[in-house]
Write an enzyme that holds these catalytic residues in place. Structure first.
Site, PDB file in Angstrom:
ATOM      1  N   HIS A   7       0.794  -1.252   0.113  1.00  0.00           N
ATOM      2  CA  HIS A   7      -0.060  -0.077   0.003  1.00  0.00           C
ATOM      3  C   HIS A   7       0.978   1.182   0.032  1.00  0.00           C
ATOM      4  O   HIS A   7       1.981   1.139   0.356  1.00  0.00           O
ATOM      5  CB  HIS A   7      -0.770   0.025   1.225  1.00  0.00           C
ATOM      6  CG  HIS A   7      -0.554   0.059   2.479  1.00  0.00           C
ATOM      7  ND1 HIS A   7       0.000  -1.271   3.149  1.00  0.00           N
ATOM      8  CD2 HIS A   7      -0.030   1.134   3.447  1.00  0.00           C
ATOM      9  CE1 HIS A   7       0.536  -0.729   4.497  1.00  0.00           C
ATOM     10  NE2 HIS A   7       0.557   0.568   4.529  1.00  0.00           N
ATOM     11  N   HIS A  79       3.774   7.051   3.650  1.00  0.00           N
ATOM     12  CA  HIS A  79       4.933   6.022   3.611  1.00  0.00           C
ATOM     13  C   HIS A  79       4.335   5.284   2.392  1.00  0.00           C
ATOM     14  O   HIS A  79       3.259   5.203   1.830  1.00  0.00           O
ATOM     15  CB  HIS A  79       5.132   5.296   4.852  1.00  0.00           C
ATOM     16  CG  HIS A  79       3.787   4.458   5.443  1.00  0.00           C
ATOM     17  ND1 HIS A  79       3.133   5.067   6.185  1.00  0.00           N
ATOM     18  CD2 HIS A  79       3.329   3.209   5.150  1.00  0.00           C
ATOM     19  CE1 HIS A  79       1.992   4.167   6.589  1.00  0.00           C
ATOM     20  NE2 HIS A  79       2.070   3.025   5.832  1.00  0.00           N
ATOM     21  N   GLU A 130       7.584   1.036   4.783  1.00  0.00           N
ATOM     22  CA  GLU A 130       7.222   0.085   5.761  1.00  0.00           C
ATOM     23  C   GLU A 130       7.549  -1.432   5.041  1.00  0.00           C
ATOM     24  O   GLU A 130       7.225  -1.319   3.988  1.00  0.00           O
ATOM     25  CB  GLU A 130       5.531   0.256   6.164  1.00  0.00           C
ATOM     26  CG  GLU A 130       4.941  -0.734   6.691  1.00  0.00           C
ATOM     27  CD  GLU A 130       3.309  -0.409   7.004  1.00  0.00           C
ATOM     28  OE1 GLU A 130       2.909   0.102   6.284  1.00  0.00           O
ATOM     29  OE2 GLU A 130       2.935  -1.110   8.030  1.00  0.00           O
TER      30      GLU A 130
HETATM   31 CO    CO Z   1       1.424   1.271   6.356  1.00  0.00          CO
END
Ligand code: CO
Length: 134
Positions: A7, A79, A130
């Site tokens: 994502h 992020h 991440e």
């Molecule tokens: Co995230």
């Protein structure tokens, strides 16, 4: 090592307005807001055919995105999340390469119930990264 893009997270000052942009203007499939108190955010998931966008809004007073929104009052990309097969092997590889793993270096349970780590943006072209164990 990294696999699929899981994502992209976008911090937003107004979750309802942001949901409307993705649902009505861009025509995407958008979830209801979901409170994640242990992460200090309320999230709306935007499901795309090949990935997800997560709209993040601060929840509670110690939200990790409060400062980001202070510096980016109209919102912004917060992020990117890449999938890895083995989060501990990924962490060790990052450390061996000199990249900084945020926090105590131990994986936490992320928004999807899977182990995640965050990597310092200064080591990744100005982007907070991440890693999520797929
Ligand atoms: Co995230």
């Amino acid at each position: 090592m990294i696999g699929q893009l899981n994502h992209i997270a976008i911090a937003v000052p107004d979750l309802a307005a942001a949901s409307k942009v993705y649902r009505d203007t861009l025509g995407a499939s958008v979830s209801e807001p979901i409170d994640l108190p242990e992460h200090g955010v309320t999230t709306v998931f935007v499901n795309l055919p090949n990935s997800k966008i997560e709209l993040l809004h601060p929840l509670g007073i110690a939200s990790p995105i409060a400062n980001f929104l202070k510096n980016n009052p109209s919102g912004g990309m917060h992020h990117v999340c890449y999938e890895v097969g083995d989060i501990l092997a990924a962490r060790d590889r990052m450390k061996a390469s000199g990249a900084r793993v945020l926090g105590d270096g131990e994986p936490k349970t992320g928004a999807h119930g899977k182990p995640v780590l965050f990597l310092h943006p200064k080591d990744f072209l100005g982007t907070l990264v991440e890693l999520e164990q797929a």
